[in-house]
Design an enzyme around this catalytic site. Structure first.
Site, PDB file in Angstrom:
ATOM      1  N   ARG A 100       0.831  -1.216   0.000  1.00 23.48           N
ATOM      2  CA  ARG A 100       0.000   0.000   0.000  1.00 23.48           C
ATOM      3  C   ARG A 100       0.861   1.260   0.000  1.00 23.48           C
ATOM      4  O   ARG A 100       0.573   2.209  -0.725  1.00 23.48           O
ATOM      5  CB  ARG A 100      -0.964  -0.008   1.187  1.00 23.48           C
ATOM      6  CG  ARG A 100      -2.087  -1.030   1.015  1.00 23.48           C
ATOM      7  CD  ARG A 100      -2.962  -1.097   2.226  1.00 23.48           C
ATOM      8  NE  ARG A 100      -2.143  -1.511   3.367  1.00 23.48           N
ATOM      9  CZ  ARG A 100      -2.439  -1.292   4.632  1.00 23.48           C
ATOM     10  NH1 ARG A 100      -3.540  -0.643   4.960  1.00 23.48           N
ATOM     11  NH2 ARG A 100      -1.655  -1.715   5.589  1.00 23.48           N
ATOM     12  N   ASN A 116      -6.256  -2.778   1.807  1.00 26.48           N
ATOM     13  CA  ASN A 116      -6.219  -4.232   1.822  1.00 26.48           C
ATOM     14  C   ASN A 116      -7.644  -4.761   1.775  1.00 26.48           C
ATOM     15  O   ASN A 116      -8.546  -4.173   2.374  1.00 26.48           O
ATOM     16  CB  ASN A 116      -5.564  -4.749   3.111  1.00 26.48           C
ATOM     17  CG  ASN A 116      -4.064  -4.598   3.112  1.00 26.48           C
ATOM     18  OD1 ASN A 116      -3.436  -4.494   2.069  1.00 26.48           O
ATOM     19  ND2 ASN A 116      -3.478  -4.584   4.293  1.00 26.48           N
TER      20      ASN A 116
END
Length: 91
Positions: free
Chosen positions: A18, A36
Site C-alpha cells: 500500500r 487491503n
C-alpha cells in the site's frame, strides 16, 4: 481525466504494497486511495491522466521488492473528483 479500479492478487499484504502504491500514485500526480481486502488482495482506485494510470498499472504489476504480484485486474470507473492519494481502512 479518467478513473480506474485495480485489484492486485499475490503476496501483496504485509510487504509494504500500500505504501508503494501511494508513492507511485503521488509521483504520477494521481488522486485516489488504496486498501487491503479481507481475502488477501489489495484494491486501489486512481483518477488522473490516462497515461499516468497506465504507468500506475505497470508499477502495480511489479510491486515493491518483497511482493509477488500474480495478477492485476483493472476496470474503468466513473470519475469522482478525488484529491490526494492515501491509504484507507481495510475492506
Amino acid at each position: 481525466m479518467a478513473a480506474r479500479r485495480f485489484v492486485v492478487s499475490g503476496r501483496v499484504q504485509g510487504v509494504g504494497f500500500r505504501a508503494f502504491v501511494v508513492r507511485e500514485a503521488c509521483a504520477l500526480g494521481l488522486a485516489g486511495w488504496v486498501r487491503n481486502l479481507a481475502d488477501g488482495r489489495v484494491e486501489a482506485l486512481a483518477e488522473g491522466d490516462p497515461a499516468a494510470l497506465a504507468k500506475l498499472a505497470e508499477a502495480l504489476g511489479r510491486g515493491p521488492l518483497l511482493a509477488r504480484v500474480d495478477r492485476v485486474e483493472g476496470s474503468e470507473v466513473p470519475v469522482k473528483g478525488l484529491s490526494g492519494f492515501r491509504q484507507v481502512a481495510d475492506g
